[in-house]
Design an enzyme around this catalytic site. Sequence first.
Site, short mmCIF file in Angstrom:
data_model
loop_
_atom_site.label_atom_id
_atom_site.label_comp_id
_atom_site.label_asym_id
_atom_site.label_seq_id
_atom_site.Cartn_x
_atom_site.Cartn_y
_atom_site.Cartn_z
N ASN A 212 0.86 -1.20 0.00
CA ASN A 212 0.00 0.00 0.00
C ASN A 212 0.89 1.24 0.00
O ASN A 212 2.11 1.14 -0.02
CB ASN A 212 -0.95 -0.02 1.20
CG ASN A 212 -0.17 -0.08 2.49
OD1 ASN A 212 0.55 0.84 2.84
ND2 ASN A 212 -0.29 -1.20 3.20
N LYS A 341 -13.42 -0.31 15.70
CA LYS A 341 -12.09 -0.94 15.69
C LYS A 341 -11.47 -0.98 17.08
O LYS A 341 -10.85 -1.96 17.47
CB LYS A 341 -11.18 -0.18 14.71
CG LYS A 341 -10.24 -1.07 13.97
CD LYS A 341 -9.57 -0.37 12.81
CE LYS A 341 -10.39 -0.42 11.54
NZ LYS A 341 -9.76 0.27 10.41
N LYS A 345 -10.26 -4.45 18.62
CA LYS A 345 -8.82 -4.71 18.80
C LYS A 345 -8.35 -4.47 20.24
O LYS A 345 -7.16 -4.62 20.53
CB LYS A 345 -8.02 -3.85 17.83
CG LYS A 345 -8.40 -4.09 16.36
CD LYS A 345 -7.20 -4.23 15.48
CE LYS A 345 -7.61 -4.42 14.03
NZ LYS A 345 -6.47 -4.75 13.18
#
Length: 409
Positions: A212, A341, A345
């Site tokens: 990326n 998230k 996480k």
Amino acid sequence: MTLKNKKILIIVGGGIAAYKALDLIRLLKKNNVIIKTILTKSGREFVTPLSITTLTKSKTFEDMFDKNSEAEIDHISLSRWADLIIVLPTTANFMTKLSLGKAEDLATTVLLASNKDILLVPAMNVRMWLHKATQKNLNILQDYGYHFIGPEKGEMACGEYGEGKMSSPRQIFVYLKNYFHQKNLVKNKNLKALITTGPTREYLDPVRYISNESSGKQGYELALALKRLGVKTKLITGPTNLTHGNDLKIKKIISAKEMMDEVKKSLPVDIAICAAAVSDFKPIRKSKTKIKRKNFNEKNITLEKNPDILDYLSKNNKARPGVVVGFSAETENVIHNSITKIKEKHCDLIIANDVSRKSFGFNSDYNKVSIIDKNGKIKFIPKNKKSYIANIIAKIILDKLLVNDKNFN
Ligand code: PMT
């Protein structure tokens, strides 16, 4: 926290608030701080060297080319001597000089030559403070790592009301106590941090890979910011074009698996920051030779999930870092998706990045982020240099770590 025997160099600038420097000196002397002073040319219009010397009981430095003082102590050793340098009042003009990196007199030369923390205490008319030029200089100076206290809102010497009033000697004194307290804690606790940054590469064959656009800049700036705060920092970076000096401990890796292995080796740490844009998937097999077009079939690019480094750190029962920070790069619903998230996480903070535009985020010197904690508290930082954003994030992380850890208090 006592300030006893701390060495502070005070640069007295040219503004009506200069007289408050005398009160600060008196307060610091009462608390056994060792003080040296530089009086600028315009500062001399407001206070005299004699009044400063009477309070400090030591020479007031004034001129760059004063034969006596240069023989006695030069501009380099003045800055080396200090634990901290304070400039008060810091005028709009002085901010301009610093942002241009001028070294035209003893004060500006000492500051340019300094490797110490520098605290600027602005004082000026509200319109001068809010002027775009001053605000631009403020940004530049924060980006360079200068610390600021104030200015406060209030009535000014010119009779106007607003933001521009210098913080009081008492406020500066409290700031100094907190500043040295935190420095001491970081040093005594021997704090360590690991930061992941950059992209990972997942090779299909010797020449092709999945990756990326991450440049690694945001993580690199974070590592520098934490190091400046006294934290021993290791940067684990994927392939980037960043050139760095010997100022940081850096480990270069290629794939997500290598990044994970290096993270595991680096534990235990007090702070872990996952700024890397880790490839979520990798090819199940890497061909030893370049895959020929005629031999291509979909099986060549069957993917499997990569290990999740952030998740591993957050859920690590044996060696969970005191503060675990994740990043999230989103093009839409930035806050909503990032809150999801942080829950998935299990990290303590998530830095939500808006990567919807090319002018900030991936592979740019600029970023625009929201810092979100576990309780959903959000601090938005508008578009700014990545180095500026890194300084803010680093301070928040440190505050969180030091306040949360009862051993520190
Ligand atoms: O590198 P720059 O050009 O400076 O750009 C900075 C950045 C925009 C890339 C950076 O600020 C950023 O947002 N990094 C995280 C991007 C990302 O991959 O987000 P994510 O939503 O896919 O991952 C969420 C978090 O999990 C991240 O902390 C990531 O490091 C971590 N992760 C993801 C996958 C994986 N296998 N392991 C991980 O640790």
